[in-house]
Design an enzyme around this catalytic site. Sequence first.
Site, PDB file in Angstrom:
ATOM      1  N   CYS A 137      31.748  52.431  39.946  1.00 28.97           N
ATOM      2  CA  CYS A 137      32.626  51.790  40.932  1.00 28.97           C
ATOM      3  C   CYS A 137      33.334  52.849  41.767  1.00 28.97           C
ATOM      4  O   CYS A 137      33.421  52.734  42.985  1.00 28.97           O
ATOM      5  CB  CYS A 137      33.663  50.911  40.247  1.00 28.97           C
ATOM      6  SG  CYS A 137      33.084  49.241  39.903  1.00 28.97           S
ATOM      7  N   HIS A 181      37.654  43.212  44.332  1.00 22.05           N
ATOM      8  CA  HIS A 181      37.834  42.392  43.132  1.00 22.05           C
ATOM      9  C   HIS A 181      39.207  41.733  43.082  1.00 22.05           C
ATOM     10  O   HIS A 181      39.773  41.585  42.011  1.00 22.05           O
ATOM     11  CB  HIS A 181      37.615  43.243  41.879  1.00 22.05           C
ATOM     12  CG  HIS A 181      36.211  43.747  41.733  1.00 22.05           C
ATOM     13  ND1 HIS A 181      35.151  42.910  41.476  1.00 22.05           N
ATOM     14  CD2 HIS A 181      35.680  44.994  41.835  1.00 22.05           C
ATOM     15  CE1 HIS A 181      34.034  43.627  41.402  1.00 22.05           C
ATOM     16  NE2 HIS A 181      34.330  44.893  41.632  1.00 22.05           N
TER      17      HIS A 181
END
Lengths: 208, 273, 103
Positions: free
Chosen positions: B234, B186
């Site tokens: 995650c 990310h």
Amino acid sequence: MNKEIIAWTVVGGAAALLIGCATAPSDAETTAKATQMMKASFNERGQAKLDRLDQDETQKLCSEYTGKDLPKEVAERIEKVNLESIKWPADGKYLGDWKSGEKIAQQGQGMQYSDDPKKPSGANCYACHQLAPQELSFGTIGPSLYQYGKARGYTEETRKYVYGRIWNSEGYGACSNMPRFGHNHILTEAQIKDVVALLMDPDSPVNK
Amino acid sequence: MSNPRWRAFARIAVLSSSLAVAIVALAQTSAVDEIAKYRAALQDGNPAELWEARGAELWKQPRGPNKVSLEKCDLGLGPGVVKGAYTQLPRYFADADRVMDLETRLVWCMVKLQGFSEADAVKNHFGGPGRKSDNEAFVAFVTSESRGIPMNVAATHPKEQEMYRLGEKMFFFRGGPYDFACASCHGVDNQRIRLQDLPNLTTKEGAQKAYSTWPAYRVSQGELRTFQWRLNDCFRQQRFPELKFTSDASIALTMFLAKNSNGAAYDAPAIKR
Amino acid sequence: MADPMRIRANVVGDTTEVKVLMSHEMETGQRKDSAGKVIPAWHIQNVTATYNGKTVLTAQWGPAVSKNPFLSFKFKGGAKGDKVQISWVDNRGEKRTDEATIA
């Protein structure tokens, strides 16, 4: 060689102290506190024990320099240490079976606390790379590896490079995003050879 | 009745045939476009509303040993104020002397107001098949009351600022057998895992788009998932141990992402594939 | 008991559009749990919609319908303030009926 890296961390920390504002905690203090906080915020579950939060020197340095310029000396040290850790195949052969390599490249399981530790891990290559053109569902975090061997030539040197790169990617580019599949015991030597074949066998769909 | 999610319905049939065409043509970019259309079609009839409705009911119900409702729960804007509360969380709460996100604050209210034990209040925090989670219903209700309101996390209190800094450090922390940090997936624009687009959470735009669309009903799981769940899963994929529900690390990371999303019109509970 | 449905009904011209969200597991009977045991089928079987006591839609559903189903349909007629009623019965005999006012 670890000593050298530690020395560099200290220099980095000192530099941050010098630029840091007098009232705000230093970068090194925040890092230490964040690490402490994380240790208190995770539970061991299945195969994922708390020691997974203990960073090795490569992880520490790469965390510290994310989004910043990695000094050349630090990069060289990371690469040297990791390159030296690679265990080359005893039989001197790098090429396995590309068909098995394709399966391994498709599979993403392994080392999550939800995974069965008795089952072999996959390499999950397609999560980040394009490989065989038949597979449309590929990620783009890593470069496309389509026609990898065909474009570079099927030489012994390239085979060795691919094997090493999969074993320990940090040896070839400091702070690479790619997991160190051999170094961290994600894949076995035989599995890595099969993935090398997927990239380097002229019969592999990757090279068609 | 002006809810924009209640729109044209008949698009799904058209979609499945065009998806097939795209695959036959081996046209990957159009496959990605088709997935975007599929997501758009899902906006109509979001089952998250079932969670919102259940949460709204539970909110008013006298519960726990003290037999009181959560209607006096202070989410930061005063006792009982739900409207817009989520857009200013996480924040520092003087009564608890702690920075809290929504789920941590809900647990606090269940313990302090309703008299639940801490263990009972965190029980079943993520639902599963045949096992409905009250936490997920509460979160759906409270967040739905912030729809359309801009994200506005102050982070001015020293403890809030510290949480933000710690969350930022965590975001870049590489560890575990795969060497992954949040930033591994990310930290760059326009990247994908397989065909899944990855928001770049280090940019304002990326953080805004991601944070303002959680919680979400996950079609693939048939469950409404909260932001605590998103972080938890995650870390599972990062090959880390299990993130503790309402832990400081979970709040720090939420603070980092929530503050980075400031200014975005909050738009959840959403629906995701 | 099953959670309530969310029903919206809007009349435009001479047609009423109804949208319904139902809370149901819709287990297919094809899946296995982590121990390898088949999870028994559990899904809505019959859906009925009535307007002013008159049936405007009946449907027979099976395991192919998704969890937490969304149903949308239109019928001729309907006026603002009138009631639309939706009922379902699943294969265990559990039922649920909810009502909405046409807007």
